[in-house]
Design a protein around this motif. Structure first.
Motif: not given
Length: 251
Positions: A7, A37-39, A9, A78, A35, A11, A76, A23
């Motif tokens: 996939r 969680e990490y953005s 990913v 995906l 993402d 940045c 990030y 997004e």
């Protein structure tokens, strides 16, 4: 074959471009999500070093480095895990999304799944190349955009990122004396020729270990060696479940 599914990913550094805008732009190209969680809506001081490790020097100019240093958001994006037959189209759409992000205020972009980045002008030029391209021209643009190369391990030059196009990595055996400036350029051209062959020629699906291969009709005969990916663990974003195809030295 491994059950791992590649996939993308991606940045994306923003400068006045928020996470929700990132997004919204990406989803317009189908199947790409943020993402959460990490953005983060704040700068990351490690980004200049991270971009430097992704071959930024090949196409970054002063404005690109300034953009990285002045970012205020890290997103990030995906892709969905990509079945082999959908990988090239997904990568084409993500390249178009990358251009749209840069034109909408993204400061810089790098791919976490292959460890490659380009300067703004390079990203936009590659997206323009791919927009209406087909067959070998499209394959060439996608390899240039998403595949990090050359990487040297002391014996072979190899790629990272062909799994994002649904194909094995490409490698070539080399001697150190070949690693001059002009020599490396020629070797990269050979890697790219093999990569495009794997992506566009139906015969590539039937390659067996030890098969003969010529870069051109009058070129020296080489052998193609195939094998499974052993450079990375299966849960690594760089892992290629399709293995590798290696060009041996001319016979």
């Amino acid at each position: 074959m491994s059950e791992a599914i590649p996939r993308h990913v991606l940045c994306v550094l923003g400068s006045g471009l928020g996470l929700s805008e990132m997004e919204q732009i990406a989803t317009g190209f189908g199947g790409f999500v943020l993402d959460g969680e990490y953005s983060e809506a704040e700068p990351d001081p490690q980004m200049p070093e991270a971009f430097e490790a992704c071959m930024a020097a090949a196409s970054f100019d002063e404005a690109d480095w300034t953009a990285v240093e002045s970012h205020d958001t890290v997103g990030y994006l995906l892709s969905a895990p990509m079945m082999r037959e959908l990988a090239a189209d997904t990568s084409r759409r993500l390249l178009a999304a990358t251009a749209a992000l840069l034109r909408s205020g993204a400061a810089a972009v790098k791919n976490e799944s292959s460890g490659i980045t380009h300067g703004r002008a390079r990203w936009l030029a590659l997206a323009d190349r791919a927009a209406d391209a087909k067959d070998e021209d499209l394959a060439s643009a996608l390899v240039s955009a998403w595949v990090k190369r050359p990487i040297y391990d002391g014996q072979v030059l190899y790629s990272c990122g062909m799994h994002l196009l649904g194909a094995p990595e490409v490698e070539i055996e080399v001697d150190e004396e070949q690693l001059t400036g002009e020599g490396v350029s020629d070797l990269v051209a050979q890697l790219d020729t093999l990569a495009i062959y794997l992506l566009t020629d139906p015969r590539a699906e039937e390659i067996e270990d030890g098969a003969g291969y010529r870069m051109t009709e009058d070129a020296p005969r080489r052998l193609l060696r195939t094998g499974m990916c052993d450079r990375y663990e299966e849960d690594d974003l760089f892992f290629n479940p399709y293995g590798y195809v290696r060009l041996t030295q001319p016979q």
